[in-house]
Design an enzyme around this catalytic site. Structure first.
Site, PDB file in Angstrom:
ATOM      1  N   GLY A  66       0.758  -1.920   0.172  1.00 49.73           N
ATOM      2  CA  GLY A  66       0.286  -0.168  -0.224  1.00 49.73           C
ATOM      3  C   GLY A  66       1.013   1.291  -0.142  1.00 49.73           C
ATOM      4  N   CYS A  93       5.145  -5.941   1.494  1.00 43.43           N
ATOM      5  CA  CYS A  93       5.414  -4.181   1.954  1.00 43.43           C
ATOM      6  C   CYS A  93       4.715  -3.907   2.545  1.00 43.43           C
ATOM      7  CB  CYS A  93       5.408  -3.927   0.160  1.00 43.43           C
ATOM      8  SG  CYS A  93       5.720  -2.312  -0.271  1.00 43.43           S
ATOM      9  N   TYR A  94       3.981  -3.427   2.491  1.00 41.71           N
ATOM     10  CA  TYR A  94       2.902  -2.297   3.382  1.00 41.71           C
ATOM     11  C   TYR A  94       2.699  -3.437   4.750  1.00 41.71           C
ATOM     12  CZ  TYR A  94       0.224   0.154   6.434  1.00 41.71           C
ATOM     13  OH  TYR A  94      -0.665   1.058   7.794  1.00 41.71           O
ATOM     14  N   HIS A 179       8.133  -7.643  -4.272  1.00 42.53           N
ATOM     15  CA  HIS A 179       6.860  -7.589  -4.926  1.00 42.53           C
ATOM     16  C   HIS A 179       6.550  -8.831  -5.001  1.00 42.53           C
ATOM     17  CE1 HIS A 179       3.470  -4.298  -3.482  1.00 42.53           C
ATOM     18  NE2 HIS A 179       5.806  -3.531  -3.670  1.00 42.53           N
ATOM     19  N   GLU A 181       4.811 -10.716  -6.698  1.00 42.64           N
ATOM     20  CA  GLU A 181       3.338 -11.030  -7.333  1.00 42.64           C
ATOM     21  C   GLU A 181       3.756 -10.287  -9.113  1.00 42.64           C
ATOM     22  OE1 GLU A 181       3.966  -8.937  -5.026  1.00 42.64           O
ATOM     23  OE2 GLU A 181       2.373  -6.818  -4.925  1.00 42.64           O
ATOM     24  N   ASP A 238     -19.354 -11.229 -21.179  1.00 41.97           N
ATOM     25  CA  ASP A 238     -19.838 -11.311 -19.911  1.00 41.97           C
ATOM     26  C   ASP A 238     -20.888 -11.491 -19.222  1.00 41.97           C
ATOM     27  OD1 ASP A 238     -16.930 -10.164 -19.899  1.00 41.97           O
ATOM     28  OD2 ASP A 238     -17.308  -8.158 -18.977  1.00 41.97           O
ATOM     29  N   LYS A 379     -11.466 -11.259 -16.069  1.00 43.99           N
ATOM     30  CA  LYS A 379     -11.737 -11.525 -17.993  1.00 43.99           C
ATOM     31  C   LYS A 379     -11.654 -12.782 -18.417  1.00 43.99           C
ATOM     32  CE  LYS A 379     -14.067  -9.275 -21.719  1.00 43.99           C
ATOM     33  NZ  LYS A 379     -14.814  -8.641 -21.813  1.00 43.99           N
TER      34      LYS A 379
END
Ligand code: XMP
Length: 523
Positions: A66, A93-94, A179, A181, A238, A379
């Site tokens: 964050g 991280c945060y 990070h 990710e 969708d 998606k």
């Protein structure tokens, strides 16, 4: 503490990984990387009440990064008891800084953010970093950093100047400053896999089949044996996937409404209705409201005003049709994950979870309960679900088409004549792009009718006629896009066919703008 809690009663698990969001731009990526391990993952705002988190029976909890400092007066925080739920926790991280601050470590304010690549040196044995090489490239994006770990924690990774990974295995708390990710971190997925499958021992059982089974069962339970649902169908991926899922649970107690707003492509209303009814077996009411939409658009030039009028009339038409259906209790929408969560969710659940109404602002007296079976999916995951539901490629691989349809591609006033001109050109673009085998490679390819005329010469006659722009773009998600380098032979055919076959057009131009600074649509 955590150990004692576990000794008293092992917490129920099986709910996948809960990601508590402290506002990082990467939070959605964390959830996505976890799902890539076939483990279910759900993002919740960091201040979600503890009972709500526990009720999900999570296998583990990730605290996201964050933008804040733990010393900010309004620093986002979560219930400290998440560290005592008896489930493993990974702080990123945060998330790491919050854990350290919370448990008595020391976090130091940074002079400036550390952003970009760095090298991680793995120190000693670590479950989290198991199988990773002793040195690897990582991606940093942080302000504050840790100068002293809380009691019971040990350092398992360093960068040249900071603690980069730490853990307290007996409390099952793990944390990294970088990070994992993002793709710029080497082997980041392996690190997350170590946490999810190794440390949390989550079941790798989340897949399209299990999602369909679970969702169909949940919808059936929620709706019960008698109540009914309505869905606004557009024929796009969708809404069609959402309707098909709900149809599996409710059968013909789901009634879909497909509105012809007069702004669809050539033959699209009839062919989509036939597809939805005959091939997919959905119960669909087709409403031809083309005249009403065109009347509403008469004289309107401003693009946003076009959108506003189309949206408002759509809601009115949908409402009228829904009322004709008798008692309807639920409204199905194809809302996706990116519509639901914004990473600003640190400000609190109500301020931040944006329910994006595909149908627009529905009147409050409609008394529908919203049903959004895809609200946790991205998606590409929706496409996988669609494949599981045996939807045909014409649905799954259809290029996106804007809600306001051709109105934002007829620049200037939308009239029946101008729409016909655009439809004829658009059909040629569609045919030729398909013929060239490029339809599925392109994000979108379409024609735009410009509000100018230009001089030409046809035969011996001077002409003064319309200009059509051809737009074709490549994109991952529609947020950014690059103009497609179409083969010149294809451009030549497009130009020749449009000028020869579409009355009133004497010039074709190709749009070579990318997004940003341009947008994909012209209006
Ligand atoms: P832009 O033009 O903003 O488009 O680069 C990005 C993507 O969104 C689609 N689009 C819309 N979709 N209602 C929609 O449902 C709209 O008003 C709208 N405007 C743009 C566009 O086709 C592209 O895929």
């Amino acid at each position: 503490m955590a150990g004692t809690a576990r000794a008293q009663a092992a917490p129920e698990t099986g709910g996948g990984i809960v990601v508590l969001d402290f506002g990082s731009q990467y939070t959605q990526l964390i959830a996505r990387r976890i799902r890539e391990q076939n483990v279910f993952s759900l993002i919740l705002p960091c201040n979600t009440p503890l009972e709500e988190i526990a009720a999900l029976k999570p296998d583990g909890i990730v605290l996201s990064g964050g933008p804040s400092s733990v010393y900010d007066p309004d620093a986002p925080r979560c219930d400290p008891k998440v560290l005592e739920l008896g489930r493993p926790v990974l702080g990123i991280c945060y998330g790491l800084q919050w854990i350290a601050h919370q448990l008595g470590g020391r976090v130091e304010r940074a002079e400036r953010r550390e952003y970009g690549p760095a090298e991680l040196k793995v120190e000693g044995a670590s479950l989290l970093l198991a199988g990773l090489p002793p040195r690897l490239k990582i991606w940093n994006s942080h302000g504050d950093h840790i100068v002293a770990l809380p009691p019971g924690f040990r350092v398992v990774g360093m960068t040249s100047n900071a603690i980069a990974a730490a853990e307290n295995p007996s409390r099952e708390i793990y944390a990294v400053q970088f990070h994992p990710e993002v793709r710029h971190t080497d082997r980041g997925t392996e690190l997350l896999r170590n946490f999810v499958l190794g440390i949390c021992r989550a079941q790798a059982s989340w897949n399209p089949r299990s999602f369909v089974a679970k969702t169909v069962e949940e919808i059936g339970t929620r709706v019960g044996p008698k109540r009914r649902a309505a869905c606004a169908l557009s024929g796009g991926v969708d809404s069609t996937v959402a309707a098909t899922l709900v149809h599996r649970a409710l059968g013909d107690r789901l009634i879909s409404i497909f509105v012809n707003n007069g702004l669809l492509r050539r033959n699209e209303f009839d062919s989509t209705l036939a597809l939805l009814r005959q091939r997919l077996g959905l119960k669909v009411v087709g409403v031809d409201a083309a005249r009403r939409f065109l009347a509403e658009l008469r004289g309107v030039i401003d693009p946003e005003e076009k959108r506003r009028r189309i949206g408002a009339l759509f809601v009115r038409v949908f409402e009228e049709e829904a009322r004709k259906l008798g008692q309807v209790d639920f409204l199905v929408q194809g809302t996706l994950y990116p519509d639901v969560i914004e990473s600003v969710s640190v400000r609190g659940p109500s301020a931040t979870i944006k329910t994006h109404h595909n149908v627009g602002g529905l009147p409050p007296d409609m008394q529908f309960q919203l049903m959004e079976p895809l609200r946790e999916l991205f998606k590409d995951e929706v496409r996988r679900i669609g494949r599981e539901l045996a939807l045909p490629d014409v649905v799954l691989k259809r290029q996106p088409f804007p809600g306001p349809g051709l109105a934002v591609r007829v620049l200037g006033e939308v009239t029946p004549d101008r729409l016909e001109t655009l439809r004829a050109a658009d059909e040629i673009v569609y045919q030729e792009v398909r013929q060239a085998g490029l339809y599925e490679k392109l994000w979108q390819a379409f024609a735009v009718l410009l509000p100018v005329r230009s001089v030409g010469v046809m035969g011996d006659q001077r002409s003064y006629a319309h200009v059509v722009a051809v737009r074709a773009v490549e994109s991952e998600d529609g947020m950014t896009a690059d103009w497609a380098r179409l083969p010149t032979e294809l451009l030549e055919r497009l130009s020749a066919r449009i000028v020869n076959e579409v009355p009133g057009v004497n010039r074709v131009v190709y749009d070579v703008s990318s997004k940003p600074p341009s947008t994909i649509e012209w209006e």
